[in-house]
Design a protein around this motif. Structure first.
Motif, PDB file in Angstrom:
ATOM      1  N   ALA A 181       0.820  -1.212   0.000  1.00 14.45           N
ATOM      2  CA  ALA A 181       0.000   0.000   0.000  1.00 14.45           C
ATOM      3  C   ALA A 181       0.858   1.268   0.000  1.00 14.45           C
ATOM      4  CB  ALA A 181      -0.942   0.005   1.208  1.00 14.45           C
ATOM      5  N   LEU A 182       2.086   1.179   0.488  1.00  8.50           N
ATOM      6  CA  LEU A 182       2.982   2.341   0.484  1.00  8.50           C
ATOM      7  C   LEU A 182       3.169   2.912  -0.921  1.00  8.50           C
ATOM      8  CD1 LEU A 182       5.798   1.091   2.887  1.00  8.50           C
ATOM      9  CD2 LEU A 182       4.133   2.908   3.366  1.00  8.50           C
ATOM     10  N   ALA A 183       3.089   2.054  -1.921  1.00 10.62           N
ATOM     11  CA  ALA A 183       3.320   2.483  -3.307  1.00 10.62           C
ATOM     12  C   ALA A 183       2.290   3.495  -3.782  1.00 10.62           C
ATOM     13  CB  ALA A 183       3.339   1.269  -4.234  1.00 10.62           C
ATOM     14  N   THR A 184       1.121   3.530  -3.147  1.00 13.05           N
ATOM     15  CA  THR A 184       0.082   4.462  -3.582  1.00 13.05           C
ATOM     16  C   THR A 184       0.007   5.715  -2.709  1.00 13.05           C
ATOM     17  OG1 THR A 184      -1.651   3.386  -2.268  1.00 13.05           O
ATOM     18  CG2 THR A 184      -1.300   2.565  -4.526  1.00 13.05           C
ATOM     19  N   ALA A 185       0.915   5.831  -1.749  1.00 13.39           N
ATOM     20  CA  ALA A 185       0.914   7.013  -0.884  1.00 13.39           C
ATOM     21  C   ALA A 185       1.248   8.265  -1.694  1.00 13.39           C
ATOM     22  CB  ALA A 185       1.914   6.851   0.252  1.00 13.39           C
ATOM     23  N   HIS A 186       0.603   9.354  -1.344  1.00 12.54           N
ATOM     24  CA  HIS A 186       0.897  10.658  -1.937  1.00 12.54           C
ATOM     25  C   HIS A 186       1.399  11.539  -0.790  1.00 12.54           C
ATOM     26  CE1 HIS A 186       0.672  14.088  -4.592  1.00 12.54           C
ATOM     27  NE2 HIS A 186      -0.034  14.744  -3.682  1.00 12.54           N
ATOM     28  N   SER A 187       2.728  11.584  -0.646  1.00  7.42           N
ATOM     29  CA  SER A 187       3.321  12.310   0.478  1.00  7.42           C
ATOM     30  C   SER A 187       4.472  13.209   0.022  1.00  7.42           C
ATOM     31  CB  SER A 187       3.797  11.315   1.546  1.00  7.42           C
ATOM     32  OG  SER A 187       4.673  10.358   0.971  1.00  7.42           O
ATOM     33  N   PRO A 188       4.205  14.111  -0.933  1.00  9.89           N
ATOM     34  CA  PRO A 188       5.274  14.952  -1.455  1.00  9.89           C
ATOM     35  C   PRO A 188       5.776  16.007  -0.470  1.00  9.89           C
ATOM     36  CG  PRO A 188       3.180  15.675  -2.343  1.00  9.89           C
ATOM     37  CD  PRO A 188       2.908  14.414  -1.570  1.00  9.89           C
ATOM     38  N   TYR A 189       5.022  16.284   0.574  1.00  4.93           N
ATOM     39  CA  TYR A 189       5.393  17.352   1.516  1.00  4.93           C
ATOM     40  C   TYR A 189       6.163  16.795   2.706  1.00  4.93           C
ATOM     41  CZ  TYR A 189       1.926  19.230  -1.572  1.00  4.93           C
ATOM     42  OH  TYR A 189       1.245  19.565  -2.711  1.00  4.93           O
ATOM     43  N   SER A 190       5.622  15.769   3.348  1.00  2.00           N
ATOM     44  CA  SER A 190       6.303  15.182   4.504  1.00  2.00           C
ATOM     45  C   SER A 190       7.349  14.160   4.085  1.00  2.00           C
ATOM     46  CB  SER A 190       5.293  14.498   5.431  1.00  2.00           C
ATOM     47  OG  SER A 190       4.793  13.314   4.822  1.00  2.00           O
ATOM     48  N   LYS A 191       7.195  13.590   2.900  1.00  2.00           N
ATOM     49  CA  LYS A 191       8.049  12.499   2.417  1.00  2.00           C
ATOM     50  C   LYS A 191       7.969  11.282   3.353  1.00  2.00           C
ATOM     51  CE  LYS A 191      10.267  15.115  -0.777  1.00  2.00           C
ATOM     52  NZ  LYS A 191       9.219  15.995  -1.240  1.00  2.00           N
ATOM     53  N   PHE A 192       6.849  11.159   4.076  1.00  2.00           N
ATOM     54  CA  PHE A 192       6.615  10.091   5.047  1.00  2.00           C
ATOM     55  C   PHE A 192       5.380   9.313   4.598  1.00  2.00           C
ATOM     56  CE2 PHE A 192       5.318   8.274   9.137  1.00  2.00           C
ATOM     57  CZ  PHE A 192       6.537   7.914   9.687  1.00  2.00           C
ATOM     58  N   SER A 193       5.613   8.147   4.019  1.00  2.00           N
ATOM     59  CA  SER A 193       4.528   7.336   3.467  1.00  2.00           C
ATOM     60  C   SER A 193       4.027   6.335   4.501  1.00  2.00           C
ATOM     61  CB  SER A 193       5.012   6.570   2.240  1.00  2.00           C
ATOM     62  OG  SER A 193       5.415   7.476   1.231  1.00  2.00           O
ATOM     63  N   VAL A 194       2.718   6.175   4.538  1.00  2.00           N
ATOM     64  CA  VAL A 194       2.094   5.207   5.440  1.00  2.00           C
ATOM     65  C   VAL A 194       1.174   4.317   4.618  1.00  2.00           C
ATOM     66  CG1 VAL A 194       0.648   4.891   7.497  1.00  2.00           C
ATOM     67  CG2 VAL A 194       2.203   6.859   7.354  1.00  2.00           C
ATOM     68  N   GLY A 195       1.233   3.024   4.896  1.00  2.70           N
ATOM     69  CA  GLY A 195       0.377   2.059   4.219  1.00  2.70           C
ATOM     70  C   GLY A 195      -0.394   1.238   5.229  1.00  2.70           C
ATOM     71  N   THR A 196      -1.628   0.933   4.892  1.00  3.64           N
ATOM     72  CA  THR A 196      -2.500   0.141   5.751  1.00  3.64           C
ATOM     73  C   THR A 196      -3.149  -0.962   4.934  1.00  3.64           C
ATOM     74  OG1 THR A 196      -3.010   2.031   7.154  1.00  3.64           O
ATOM     75  CG2 THR A 196      -4.551   0.212   7.231  1.00  3.64           C
ATOM     76  N   ALA A 197      -3.224  -2.139   5.512  1.00  3.88           N
ATOM     77  CA  ALA A 197      -3.960  -3.255   4.919  1.00  3.88           C
ATOM     78  C   ALA A 197      -4.982  -3.719   5.945  1.00  3.88           C
ATOM     79  CB  ALA A 197      -3.018  -4.392   4.553  1.00  3.88           C
ATOM     80  N   VAL A 198      -6.223  -3.855   5.509  1.00  2.94           N
ATOM     81  CA  VAL A 198      -7.314  -4.257   6.396  1.00  2.94           C
ATOM     82  C   VAL A 198      -7.889  -5.573   5.895  1.00  2.94           C
ATOM     83  CG1 VAL A 198      -9.535  -3.602   7.400  1.00  2.94           C
ATOM     84  CG2 VAL A 198      -7.841  -1.821   6.851  1.00  2.94           C
ATOM     85  N   LEU A 199      -7.933  -6.551   6.782  1.00  4.30           N
ATOM     86  CA  LEU A 199      -8.496  -7.856   6.455  1.00  4.30           C
ATOM     87  C   LEU A 199      -9.936  -7.910   6.933  1.00  4.30           C
ATOM     88  CD1 LEU A 199      -8.127 -10.819   5.457  1.00  4.30           C
ATOM     89  CD2 LEU A 199      -7.417 -11.357   7.821  1.00  4.30           C
ATOM     90  N   LEU A 200     -10.844  -8.156   5.989  1.00  4.58           N
ATOM     91  CA  LEU A 200     -12.253  -8.294   6.327  1.00  4.58           C
ATOM     92  C   LEU A 200     -12.571  -9.751   6.679  1.00  4.58           C
ATOM     93  CD1 LEU A 200     -13.821  -6.079   3.502  1.00  4.58           C
ATOM     94  CD2 LEU A 200     -13.178  -5.417   5.834  1.00  4.58           C
ATOM     95  N   ALA A 201     -13.705  -9.955   7.333  1.00  8.43           N
ATOM     96  CA  ALA A 201     -14.103 -11.300   7.766  1.00  8.43           C
ATOM     97  C   ALA A 201     -14.253 -12.264   6.599  1.00  8.43           C
ATOM     98  CB  ALA A 201     -15.395 -11.226   8.573  1.00  8.43           C
ATOM     99  N   ASP A 202     -14.590 -11.747   5.407  1.00 13.95           N
ATOM    100  CA  ASP A 202     -14.727 -12.620   4.233  1.00 13.95           C
ATOM    101  C   ASP A 202     -13.397 -12.800   3.502  1.00 13.95           C
ATOM    102  OD1 ASP A 202     -14.333 -10.211   2.939  1.00 13.95           O
ATOM    103  OD2 ASP A 202     -16.256 -10.215   1.896  1.00 13.95           O
ATOM    104  N   ASN A 203     -12.296 -12.399   4.158  1.00 12.38           N
ATOM    105  CA  ASN A 203     -10.919 -12.538   3.671  1.00 12.38           C
ATOM    106  C   ASN A 203     -10.543 -11.581   2.551  1.00 12.38           C
ATOM    107  OD1 ASN A 203     -10.104 -14.451   5.594  1.00 12.38           O
ATOM    108  ND2 ASN A 203     -11.068 -16.073   4.394  1.00 12.38           N
ATOM    109  N   GLN A 204     -11.395 -10.615   2.225  1.00 12.21           N
ATOM    110  CA  GLN A 204     -10.996  -9.561   1.300  1.00 12.21           C
ATOM    111  C   GLN A 204     -10.019  -8.643   2.031  1.00 12.21           C
ATOM    112  OE1 GLN A 204     -13.948  -7.867  -1.603  1.00 12.21           O
ATOM    113  NE2 GLN A 204     -15.359  -8.607  -0.013  1.00 12.21           N
ATOM    114  N   ILE A 205      -9.120  -8.054   1.269  1.00 12.01           N
ATOM    115  CA  ILE A 205      -8.155  -7.117   1.838  1.00 12.01           C
ATOM    116  C   ILE A 205      -8.361  -5.769   1.179  1.00 12.01           C
ATOM    117  CG2 ILE A 205      -5.713  -6.549   2.094  1.00 12.01           C
ATOM    118  CD1 ILE A 205      -5.186  -9.576   2.170  1.00 12.01           C
ATOM    119  N   VAL A 206      -8.483  -4.737   2.000  1.00 10.76           N
ATOM    120  CA  VAL A 206      -8.636  -3.365   1.527  1.00 10.76           C
ATOM    121  C   VAL A 206      -7.376  -2.608   1.923  1.00 10.76           C
ATOM    122  CG1 VAL A 206      -9.997  -1.249   1.711  1.00 10.76           C
ATOM    123  CG2 VAL A 206     -11.144  -3.480   1.741  1.00 10.76           C
TER     124      VAL A 206
END
Length: 163
Positions: free
Chosen positions: A33-58
């Protein structure tokens, strides 16, 4: 007057190899998910992955804006995406990681207060705990079993929904 104490229970891991396969996979998705971060000002990228009960990942990543308050953290991007697109999706767990080229991150980066508030409402809405992994790439991982342990006095007002 009464004095009350509370303790926070959490697990620590020295490296990703110590995690279960599921936990490891979710941390790796947070890195993706870090690859889609838009952090041109802080240059600090954060990525999150969320696992749903049906095993989908957002996935979610931080999205900065030149008008700083207009940006949004990775956790809220992911949780609001779930709210908008998976309204009945129950969240099992989340993994959060960060990266910057400006310095070496040597310990897990935890969520800001605004994200914790959104996270605790998601947990309350589904009436079940959400596990969270805070993953330091090439380093330690913290794991909590519930958002409530991170924000024990989170704002929750049940009467606001009553009319």
């Amino acid at each position: 007057m009464n004095t009350q104490d509370f303790t926070i229970s959490y697990e620590t891991y020295d490296c990703i190899e110590e995690l279960s396969e599921l936990d490891k996979m979710l941390c790796e998705k947070a890195v993706e998910a870090l690859a889609t971060a838009h952090s041109p000002y802080s240059k600090f990228s954060v990525g999150t992955a969320v696992l749903l009960a049906d095993n989908q990942i957002v996935l979610g990543s931080n999205q900065e804006n030149v008008a700083y308050p207009s940006g949004l953290c990775a956790e809220r991007v992911a949780l609001f995406t779930i709210g908008a697109n998976y309204q009945h999706g129950s969240i099992k767990m989340m993994a959060i990681t960060a990266h910057t080229d400006n310095f070496k991150i040597t310990s897990p980066v935890t969520s800001c207060g605004a994200c914790l508030q959104v996270m605790i409402e998601a947990e309350k809405r589904q009436s079940s705990p959400i596990e969270v992994l805070f993953y330091c790439i090439d380093g330690k991982i913290l794991k909590v079993k519930s958002i409530k342990s991170l924000l024990p006095f989170g704002f929750v007002e049940d009467r606001l929904g009553d009319n």
